[in-house]
Motif scaffolding. Sequence first.
Motif, PDB file in Angstrom:
ATOM      1  N   TYR A   9       0.838  -1.208   0.000  1.00  0.00           N
ATOM      2  CA  TYR A   9       0.000   0.000   0.000  1.00  0.00           C
ATOM      3  C   TYR A   9       0.865   1.247   0.000  1.00  0.00           C
ATOM      4  O   TYR A   9       1.922   1.273   0.635  1.00  0.00           O
ATOM      5  N   HIS A  10       0.434   2.256  -0.734  1.00  0.00           N
ATOM      6  CA  HIS A  10       1.012   3.583  -0.583  1.00  0.00           C
ATOM      7  C   HIS A  10      -0.060   4.630  -0.878  1.00  0.00           C
ATOM      8  O   HIS A  10      -1.117   4.321  -1.457  1.00  0.00           O
ATOM      9  N   LEU A  11       0.214   5.853  -0.477  1.00  0.00           N
ATOM     10  CA  LEU A  11      -0.739   6.944  -0.645  1.00  0.00           C
ATOM     11  C   LEU A  11      -0.013   8.177  -1.145  1.00  0.00           C
ATOM     12  O   LEU A  11       1.061   8.516  -0.648  1.00  0.00           O
ATOM     13  N   ASN A  12      -0.561   8.829  -2.152  1.00  0.00           N
ATOM     14  CA  ASN A  12      -0.094  10.146  -2.576  1.00  0.00           C
ATOM     15  C   ASN A  12      -1.283  10.930  -3.109  1.00  0.00           C
ATOM     16  O   ASN A  12      -2.387  10.398  -3.277  1.00  0.00           O
ATOM     17  N   LYS A  13      -1.066  12.197  -3.376  1.00  0.00           N
ATOM     18  CA  LYS A  13      -2.178  13.081  -3.750  1.00  0.00           C
ATOM     19  C   LYS A  13      -2.706  12.829  -5.149  1.00  0.00           C
ATOM     20  O   LYS A  13      -3.831  13.215  -5.467  1.00  0.00           O
ATOM     21  N   ALA A  14      -1.925  12.197  -6.009  1.00  0.00           N
ATOM     22  CA  ALA A  14      -2.369  11.955  -7.389  1.00  0.00           C
ATOM     23  C   ALA A  14      -3.134  10.645  -7.519  1.00  0.00           C
ATOM     24  O   ALA A  14      -4.173  10.583  -8.175  1.00  0.00           O
ATOM     25  N   GLU A  15      -2.639   9.581  -6.907  1.00  0.00           N
ATOM     26  CA  GLU A  15      -3.291   8.274  -7.009  1.00  0.00           C
ATOM     27  C   GLU A  15      -4.275   8.007  -5.890  1.00  0.00           C
ATOM     28  O   GLU A  15      -5.170   7.170  -6.023  1.00  0.00           O
ATOM     29  N   GLY A  16      -4.094   8.684  -4.760  1.00  0.00           N
ATOM     30  CA  GLY A  16      -4.861   8.360  -3.578  1.00  0.00           C
ATOM     31  C   GLY A  16      -4.365   7.062  -2.970  1.00  0.00           C
ATOM     32  O   GLY A  16      -3.211   6.662  -3.148  1.00  0.00           O
ATOM     33  N   SER A  17      -5.253   6.364  -2.266  1.00  0.00           N
ATOM     34  CA  SER A  17      -4.894   5.056  -1.720  1.00  0.00           C
ATOM     35  C   SER A  17      -4.619   4.100  -2.872  1.00  0.00           C
ATOM     36  O   SER A  17      -5.439   3.962  -3.779  1.00  0.00           O
ATOM     37  N   THR A  18      -3.475   3.439  -2.809  1.00  0.00           N
ATOM     38  CA  THR A  18      -3.029   2.613  -3.928  1.00  0.00           C
ATOM     39  C   THR A  18      -2.621   1.237  -3.430  1.00  0.00           C
ATOM     40  O   THR A  18      -1.890   1.109  -2.452  1.00  0.00           O
ATOM     41  N   ILE A  19      -3.130   0.217  -4.112  1.00  0.00           N
ATOM     42  CA  ILE A  19      -2.758  -1.160  -3.831  1.00  0.00           C
ATOM     43  C   ILE A  19      -1.613  -1.543  -4.756  1.00  0.00           C
ATOM     44  O   ILE A  19      -1.669  -1.323  -5.966  1.00  0.00           O
ATOM     45  N   ASP A  20      -0.560  -2.124  -4.172  1.00  0.00           N
ATOM     46  CA  ASP A  20       0.629  -2.508  -4.934  1.00  0.00           C
ATOM     47  C   ASP A  20       0.829  -4.013  -4.857  1.00  0.00           C
ATOM     48  O   ASP A  20       0.552  -4.646  -3.821  1.00  0.00           O
ATOM     49  N   PHE A  21       1.338  -4.566  -5.926  1.00  0.00           N
ATOM     50  CA  PHE A  21       1.768  -5.960  -5.921  1.00  0.00           C
ATOM     51  C   PHE A  21       2.979  -6.084  -6.826  1.00  0.00           C
ATOM     52  O   PHE A  21       2.913  -5.776  -8.016  1.00  0.00           O
TER      53      PHE A  21
END
Length: 810
Positions: free
Chosen positions: A440-452
């Motif tokens: 998981y990561h968060l930034n202002k462009a993607e918002g909450s983001t699921i990573d794999f």
Amino acid sequence: MVLRYMNIFSFFLFWIFCAATAYSQQVSLSGFVFSNKTGEGLSYANIIAQNTNYGTAANVEGQFELKLNAGGYKIIFSYIGFKSDTLDIELTENTFVKIGLDPVSLELGQITVLPGINPALRIIEKAVATKEKRKELINDYTFGAYSKGLVRTTRDISTRNSSVSLSIGEKDTAQLKITGVLENISKGYFKKPDNYKEEITARKQTSNFPAAINTLTGGRVIQNFYDDDVRFFNRQITSPVSKDGLSFYFYNLEDSLAYNGSIVYRIYFEPDNKFDPGFYGRLFITSDDFNLIKLDVKLNDAANPGGILTEVNIFQQFVPFENIYMPIDYRLFVEGNVLGLAKFGFELNSIMYDYSINQGIPVSFFDMSILKVLPDADIKDQAYWISSQSIPSTLEENDAYQRIDSLESLPRSVWDNFSFLSPQFNLNENLSISGPLGLYHLNKAEGSTIDFDIYASEYFGRRFNSDLNLSYGFADEKFKWDFYSEYFLGEYRTYKINFSVYDRLDVLFGESDQYNRLTTTLTSLFGKYDFKDYFYSTGFKIGIDGEVFPAIKIGAGYLNRTDKDALTKSDFSFFNRKENYDDNQRVIPFRLSAVTADFTLDPRKYIEDGYFRRRTSQGKSYFLLSGGMIVGLNNALQGAKLNTYNLNLIAEILSFSSTRLNIRLKGIYATGAVPLQLMYALPGNIKSIGQDFTFRTLSFNEIFGDRVFTAGMQYNFNEELFRLSGLRFFQKLRLSLTAHFNAAWLSTSEDSRLLNEVLLNSNPVEFKKPFFEIGFGIGQALTPLKFEFSWKLNHFGKNNFVFGINSVLL
């Protein structure tokens, strides 16, 4: 035809006979050296075959093994403080002997003591003079060495390829045990003034250690106390047998001891000032020619890096080969404790033998390789090890081999590698996926983001690596991916082909971004503050690079990319929900097709570990020079082709004691209209949080341009100034001090300014007159942060003075 086959058959039988004869000629003389008074083994007793270059030293239990050709020998057994014994023996087969030595006591008084003169100083002065004569006698030499490293921890160690992991948790109070054994056989070469090379001919280790890390040899690690200065943990320490040592150490003549029919002086020494980094312990010096024949010393607390180590003990002996005293063994014992959470120990036992002195080694023999693992070193069979010189294993070592190998043979579940605090989860030795911290990561462009992510490493003979990064942002509702692979060529994998293709979110001015994704996620989650800007990029890149010369690597490639705007889409945060994220900086939609070229000049020598070349500074000053260019093939914006050039210098200059000056120079020059996303920003701070070689009084991405020169200098005083101050309060705290200086010249070309003016609210700030800042930081060796104080020296405005926190964890 029959005659031909008979000749071949006869030759084959002859070859077998010669090989068998060669093996049969070498026999083993092993045994046990003990005290006749106590019956206990004499640790590290010397065993020398008279009139040969062969000898060895016993292990800690008094056991020894000496490999010799069949024949008659006079074997001398000696131990300081005991009467030596000589064994006349005809060796025709493997032989075991027990040798008891009798203690001999002498009355101190073998040297004249004059009023007001410390007799120990007179002995050391003569030992220094002998040392200088010894240097003149040696032009070159070769030797054989056997080294055994023992790793001690309280918890079992697991490994993956070339990495080693150890779990750290609650306070560690258990007893240390052997959790790893590494053994190797090597041959060393030396020629004046400082040419050195070593070859590992065989190596083996417990099954929980990879072969690639088994490169620690006694010849390479040994501290030469015949030199004036000894480097230990990258610190220059005064040798006790040197002219400087006469005024640095206090010496005390403790006793006279018997050794090989002569007298040896035992001298205790320690630094005059206990806050000066140095050694303390005992020296053993012959009374007839004042040669150093033994030392048993420890590192004092002032020389202990960060106070991590609880003990560092060095034991070394010298015996005459061709009438010149040379090391016969080297023992290093280290114990430490990291913040009370992880106790550890390391023990290195090396024996040196088969010296050949002044045989005229040509200078051309030495190259940039200081250590080379020979191709068949990892496949030597048991017969080779049995026929080679070694140190007998103790009962504890034999038990450790069996315990570790049995543990490694047990079936393991992939969940044995799982940790909630890990960004990667290892499925096996070569394949891993995202761990809990990487999902998981968060930034202002993607918002909450699921990573794999999927990582494949060291396939096909440790030549192939690849990774695939997948993510989905819930705010921008976009699926992103990034695929990369590389394949290494050459015996030591010095050439590489790489390929990447992607559709991803990039960080604006990513080249100067020194902060990890977790930092951005945390500031966004808890402060609704994202200090970075982003843009979308789609494209591919292919490249090849390799070492065309030992110190020069060059590369070339082709890239094609298309960049697009990203917008602030997210409003999510745990706190400050009424606040808004800053608008994301827009970029110029842009497509670039270009060829690339780069080079690296790295004059450091290297270790060839059997798979890769690993550069090492050897505790010396060094520099790295690199550069590259991007040459646009398509007509870029405003009709001019885009070309960029960069040049970088990294240097480390050693200064007094453990201090060092680190330098970073960077130059960037571009022609044509450069879109914003291809410019370079001066690395700045996140409010009052920064890292080494960032501009502490400038904000993140505050100053950018397409023609840039930066100079960063950081002087690491470590603990030295506090130690020299004599203030014991600061000395006990083990505080470290750094000083930093940064300078920058930066401008933006007219074409680039016109291209990007629609994106910017004002003209970009330029430093046509160089910008300067200066400051210092105070930290503690065991903590990963320091407090910094920085000042602008010109271009005053906001942040003329900044108090900040510097941490490598960001």
